[in-house]
Design a protein around this motif. Sequence first.
Motif, PDB file in Angstrom:
ATOM      1  N   UNK A 420       0.840  -1.203   0.000  1.00 17.72           N
ATOM      2  CA  UNK A 420       0.000   0.000   0.000  1.00 17.72           C
ATOM      3  C   UNK A 420       0.870   1.246   0.000  1.00 17.72           C
ATOM      4  N   UNK A 421       0.268   2.323  -0.483  1.00 18.89           N
ATOM      5  CA  UNK A 421       0.899   3.626  -0.400  1.00 18.89           C
ATOM      6  C   UNK A 421      -0.013   4.577   0.367  1.00 18.89           C
ATOM      7  N   UNK A 422       0.594   5.372   1.221  1.00 20.56           N
ATOM      8  CA  UNK A 422      -0.110   6.517   1.791  1.00 20.56           C
ATOM      9  C   UNK A 422       0.058   7.668   0.812  1.00 20.56           C
ATOM     10  N   UNK A 423      -1.051   8.284   0.411  1.00 19.31           N
ATOM     11  CA  UNK A 423      -0.962   9.462  -0.459  1.00 19.31           C
ATOM     12  C   UNK A 423      -1.327  10.694   0.364  1.00 19.31           C
ATOM     13  N   UNK A 424      -0.725  11.794   0.006  1.00 20.44           N
ATOM     14  CA  UNK A 424      -0.910  13.034   0.767  1.00 20.44           C
ATOM     15  C   UNK A 424      -1.051  14.204  -0.177  1.00 20.44           C
ATOM     16  N   UNK A 425      -1.638  15.249   0.329  1.00 26.34           N
ATOM     17  CA  UNK A 425      -1.642  16.530  -0.386  1.00 26.34           C
ATOM     18  C   UNK A 425      -2.008  17.631   0.592  1.00 26.34           C
ATOM     19  N   UNK A 426      -1.713  18.842   0.202  1.00 26.89           N
ATOM     20  CA  UNK A 426      -2.245  19.986   0.921  1.00 26.89           C
ATOM     21  C   UNK A 426      -3.768  19.958   0.816  1.00 26.89           C
ATOM     22  N   UNK A 427      -4.457  20.463   1.804  1.00 28.63           N
ATOM     23  CA  UNK A 427      -5.919  20.432   1.769  1.00 28.63           C
ATOM     24  C   UNK A 427      -6.483  21.210   0.590  1.00 28.63           C
ATOM     25  N   UNK A 428      -5.737  22.192   0.117  1.00 31.54           N
ATOM     26  CA  UNK A 428      -6.220  23.035  -0.977  1.00 31.54           C
ATOM     27  C   UNK A 428      -5.812  22.523  -2.355  1.00 31.54           C
ATOM     28  N   UNK A 429      -5.014  21.469  -2.404  1.00 32.79           N
ATOM     29  CA  UNK A 429      -4.582  20.937  -3.703  1.00 32.79           C
ATOM     30  C   UNK A 429      -5.715  20.124  -4.312  1.00 32.79           C
ATOM     31  N   UNK A 430      -5.856  20.215  -5.628  1.00 34.41           N
ATOM     32  CA  UNK A 430      -6.937  19.491  -6.290  1.00 34.41           C
ATOM     33  C   UNK A 430      -6.667  17.993  -6.359  1.00 34.41           C
ATOM     34  N   UNK A 431      -5.397  17.623  -6.442  1.00 31.65           N
ATOM     35  CA  UNK A 431      -5.069  16.210  -6.605  1.00 31.65           C
ATOM     36  C   UNK A 431      -3.953  15.831  -5.630  1.00 31.65           C
ATOM     37  N   UNK A 432      -3.832  14.526  -5.405  1.00 34.29           N
ATOM     38  CA  UNK A 432      -2.757  14.021  -4.559  1.00 34.29           C
ATOM     39  C   UNK A 432      -1.419  14.420  -5.142  1.00 34.29           C
ATOM     40  N   UNK A 433      -0.494  14.776  -4.278  1.00 30.73           N
ATOM     41  CA  UNK A 433       0.807  15.227  -4.763  1.00 30.73           C
ATOM     42  C   UNK A 433       1.942  14.286  -4.379  1.00 30.73           C
ATOM     43  N   UNK A 434       1.720  13.423  -3.394  1.00 34.16           N
ATOM     44  CA  UNK A 434       2.823  12.608  -2.889  1.00 34.16           C
ATOM     45  C   UNK A 434       2.313  11.236  -2.488  1.00 34.16           C
ATOM     46  N   UNK A 435       3.188  10.269  -2.630  1.00 35.50           N
ATOM     47  CA  UNK A 435       2.852   8.916  -2.201  1.00 35.50           C
ATOM     48  C   UNK A 435       4.057   8.293  -1.519  1.00 35.50           C
ATOM     49  N   UNK A 436       3.815   7.579  -0.437  1.00 32.93           N
ATOM     50  CA  UNK A 436       4.892   6.924   0.288  1.00 32.93           C
ATOM     51  C   UNK A 436       4.527   5.455   0.451  1.00 32.93           C
ATOM     52  N   UNK A 437       5.417   4.589  -0.009  1.00 30.66           N
ATOM     53  CA  UNK A 437       5.206   3.147   0.106  1.00 30.66           C
ATOM     54  C   UNK A 437       5.344   2.735   1.567  1.00 30.66           C
TER      55      UNK A 437
END
Length: 476
Positions: A420-437
Amino acid sequence: MSDNSSARRAGSTRRAFLSTSAVAAAGIPLLADAGSAAASPLAGPRSDAGLRDMLKHVDPRRMEATVRRLVSFGTRHTASSQDDPVRGIGAATNWVYGQLQDIAATSRGAMTVQKQTFIQPVSSRIPVPTTITNVIATMTGAASPQRYYVVTGHLDSRVTDVLDFTSDAPGADDDASGVAVVLELARLFATRPRFPGTLVFATVAGEEQGLYGSAFMAQQMAASGADVQGMFSNDIVGASRAWDGTKPDPHTLRLFVEGIPTAATAAQISLMQSVGGENDGATHQLARFVSQAAPFELTGMNVRVIWRRDRYLRGSDHLSFQQHGYPAARFTEPRENFNHEHQNTQVVDGVQFGDLIDFVDFDYMARVAKVNGAALWSLATAPGTPKNLKIHTTPPGTLSGTNITTLSWDPGPEPDLVGYEVVLRETTAADWTSAVNVGNVTTVDLDIAKDNVQFGIRAVDSAGHRSPVAFPTTVA
Ligand SMILES: [Zn+2]
């Protein structure tokens, strides 16, 4: 698994720890307080060689032939003849059924076709009880047959008076174009090896009278317990010309996605309000997946995602699936010409009205099929969306007020799932910006200030296919 995270067994729970330093090492750009500098673009799904090959075979001439044949039935109004062999909805339905049967015959038994018929009772747009028939081709999944991805176009057509079932209603754009997309996709998918998930290619009917065909289909799927993880209505996907007819926009396709899910309960809405989840319903995650799975370089089309259930005061068959809580969205052309929709075929003051074949663009339609094809391929190939994702703000054994956040979810059933990956983004970003395995775990403790960002989880298989993102629906 990342070098910077660790997994350990805790009882029967597979658990990982994701620290601020691990996130910083992964280059997550959104966590300024973690001291990261370099931006780390989100790794998108891979485009399989088989997908690229399939998309090369999308045939605009075949799609043109489909639209011409559908227009030749004169009208496909829901109340038109059921048994006239050449004119009306009955003849058109039989023709589609024959086409899909021929396609299924090429599938080595993977695809079956059914007519789904019911009697629609009287309503404001149904003067007498009326037979409505959907035609449904199902390509059953190999590994996860209960996981469904559905694509539809609607077969029926109309003119200015929605009850006029005798006038010519060519419906070339609305919605022979969508039916042509569905038939072309069925043809191309049928000869491919079975996918893990089940694909459904359907022409629905009674749309113009009140979404009746799709409502019945979605209700039947919900009653049978089908796990529909993605649905696309292709409705008015045939024309690339702007409303004034002068500015072609042949490389843009709109994708309308609901914000607050239509079927959300009061408690679910309350939770969204509480945690800022208004932009993280399952349909938004589906749109994010499509944007990655169907890039321009693969399809020749830019997908313009619009955070709105449909155009103002309009609707289509995706609403029927949303009613059951399924993630469902609508594809439609970039700028409609309303002289060509729901209009009698006539010339008024030198202006041609009517949904005529002259106004549709078959190369555009082919690109629409490619977008749908890329999305469906990637969805049916990748692991399913993780289930039952919970966010624990005060994990067991911790004091309240901690910045540690725990995510937990159910293990996916796929045999080739590797983690699995945890995905993250700023609350104001339209789409996910980062993923961590985080490895093959079902729990992860995050030492990240949860109040500042959005988290999600996606599953990864051994070939690197990623599922759509699950967003926490429970806070414990
Ligand atoms: Zn329509």
